[in-house]
Design a protein around this motif. Structure first.
Motif, short mmCIF file in Angstrom:
data_model
loop_
_atom_site.label_atom_id
_atom_site.label_comp_id
_atom_site.label_asym_id
_atom_site.label_seq_id
_atom_site.Cartn_x
_atom_site.Cartn_y
_atom_site.Cartn_z
N GLU A 19 0.83 -1.21 0.00
CA GLU A 19 0.00 0.00 0.00
C GLU A 19 0.86 1.26 0.00
O GLU A 19 0.56 2.22 -0.71
CB GLU A 19 -0.93 0.00 1.21
CG GLU A 19 -2.05 -1.02 1.09
CD GLU A 19 -2.91 -1.12 2.34
OE1 GLU A 19 -2.59 -0.46 3.37
OE2 GLU A 19 -3.90 -1.88 2.30
N GLU B 190 2.50 1.65 -3.55
CA GLU B 190 1.53 2.10 -4.55
C GLU B 190 1.12 3.55 -4.32
O GLU B 190 0.98 4.32 -5.28
CB GLU B 190 0.31 1.18 -4.53
CG GLU B 190 0.62 -0.20 -5.08
CD GLU B 190 -0.52 -1.20 -4.92
OE1 GLU B 190 -1.53 -0.87 -4.28
OE2 GLU B 190 -0.37 -2.33 -5.43
N GLU B 191 0.95 3.93 -3.06
CA GLU B 191 0.58 5.32 -2.74
C GLU B 191 1.71 6.27 -3.16
O GLU B 191 1.45 7.35 -3.71
CB GLU B 191 0.32 5.44 -1.24
CG GLU B 191 -0.10 6.81 -0.79
CD GLU B 191 -0.37 6.85 0.70
OE1 GLU B 191 0.06 7.83 1.33
OE2 GLU B 191 -0.98 5.91 1.23
N GLU B 192 2.93 5.88 -2.91
CA GLU B 192 4.07 6.73 -3.28
C GLU B 192 4.18 6.87 -4.80
O GLU B 192 4.41 7.96 -5.31
CB GLU B 192 5.36 6.13 -2.71
CG GLU B 192 6.49 7.11 -2.60
CD GLU B 192 6.29 8.17 -1.55
OE1 GLU B 192 6.59 9.34 -1.85
OE2 GLU B 192 5.85 7.86 -0.43
N ILE B 193 3.99 5.78 -5.53
CA ILE B 193 4.03 5.82 -7.00
C ILE B 193 2.93 6.75 -7.52
O ILE B 193 3.17 7.56 -8.43
CB ILE B 193 3.89 4.41 -7.60
CG1 ILE B 193 5.14 3.57 -7.32
CG2 ILE B 193 3.60 4.47 -9.10
CD1 ILE B 193 6.40 4.02 -8.04
N ARG B 194 1.72 6.64 -6.96
CA ARG B 194 0.63 7.53 -7.39
C ARG B 194 0.99 8.99 -7.14
O ARG B 194 0.78 9.85 -7.99
CB ARG B 194 -0.67 7.18 -6.67
CG ARG B 194 -1.39 5.97 -7.21
CD ARG B 194 -2.80 5.83 -6.65
NE ARG B 194 -2.83 5.74 -5.20
CZ ARG B 194 -2.72 4.60 -4.51
NH1 ARG B 194 -2.59 3.46 -5.12
NH2 ARG B 194 -2.78 4.61 -3.18
N GLY B 195 1.57 9.27 -5.98
CA GLY B 195 1.96 10.64 -5.65
C GLY B 195 3.04 11.17 -6.58
O GLY B 195 2.99 12.31 -7.03
N SER C 268 3.64 10.12 -9.64
CA SER C 268 3.03 10.29 -10.96
C SER C 268 2.24 11.59 -11.04
O SER C 268 2.35 12.33 -12.03
CB SER C 268 2.11 9.11 -11.28
OG SER C 268 2.84 7.92 -11.36
N ARG C 269 1.45 11.86 -10.01
CA ARG C 269 0.67 13.11 -9.97
C ARG C 269 1.61 14.32 -9.99
O ARG C 269 1.37 15.29 -10.70
CB ARG C 269 -0.22 13.17 -8.74
CG ARG C 269 -1.51 12.42 -8.87
CD ARG C 269 -2.49 12.77 -7.75
NE ARG C 269 -1.92 12.56 -6.43
CZ ARG C 269 -2.01 11.42 -5.73
NH1 ARG C 269 -2.66 10.39 -6.22
NH2 ARG C 269 -1.47 11.33 -4.53
N GLN D 153 3.08 14.85 -13.46
CA GLN D 153 2.10 15.33 -14.43
C GLN D 153 1.66 16.76 -14.15
O GLN D 153 1.43 17.53 -15.08
CB GLN D 153 0.88 14.42 -14.43
CG GLN D 153 1.16 13.05 -15.00
CD GLN D 153 -0.02 12.10 -14.82
OE1 GLN D 153 -1.02 12.43 -14.18
NE2 GLN D 153 0.11 10.89 -15.36
N PHE E 246 10.56 4.60 -9.89
CA PHE E 246 10.01 5.72 -10.64
C PHE E 246 11.12 6.48 -11.37
O PHE E 246 10.97 6.83 -12.55
CB PHE E 246 9.25 6.66 -9.70
CG PHE E 246 8.38 7.65 -10.40
CD1 PHE E 246 7.10 7.31 -10.81
CD2 PHE E 246 8.85 8.92 -10.68
CE1 PHE E 246 6.30 8.23 -11.48
CE2 PHE E 246 8.06 9.84 -11.36
CZ PHE E 246 6.78 9.49 -11.74
#
Length: 95
Positions: free
Chosen positions: A20, A23-28, A30-31, A34, A80
């Motif tokens: 978890e 995945e949370e760090e990757i989402r952050g 990526s955001r 972008q 990343f």
């Protein structure tokens, strides 16, 4: 036999926490990439360097939970950054 099953489940929270957090760090990341045009791979490498420093500064003992979270964050940054560099150069970097 029942005792063994319970012991096997006792580490499930560690795997779940790692996954978890990763995945949370990757989402952050990526955001951030972008939405922030000023964000550069060098910025993320600086953060990763600081995470490495934190990892080595465990004289007081963070405990299992914080070690898992830090390991997941480091892995996310490493992955990343590697992916970003691969996209920029078109060359696959070795691990």
């Amino acid at each position: 036999m029942e005792w063994k099953n319970k012991m096997g489940d006792s580490t499930e929270w560690q795997d779940t926490t790692y996954k978890e957090t990763f995945e949370e760090e990757i989402r952050g990341l990526s955001r951030r990439r972008q939405s922030d045009p000023a964000c550069k791979v060098e910025d993320l490498e600086g953060t990763l360097k600081n995470l490495y420093i934190l990892e080595g500064a465990d004289q007081g003992g963070r405990g299992t939970l914080q070690d898992i979270i830090l390991a997941a964050r480091i892995a996310a940054y490493e992955g990343f950054i590697t992916q970003w560099k691969t996209e920029k150069t078109g060359i696959r970097l070795s691990k």
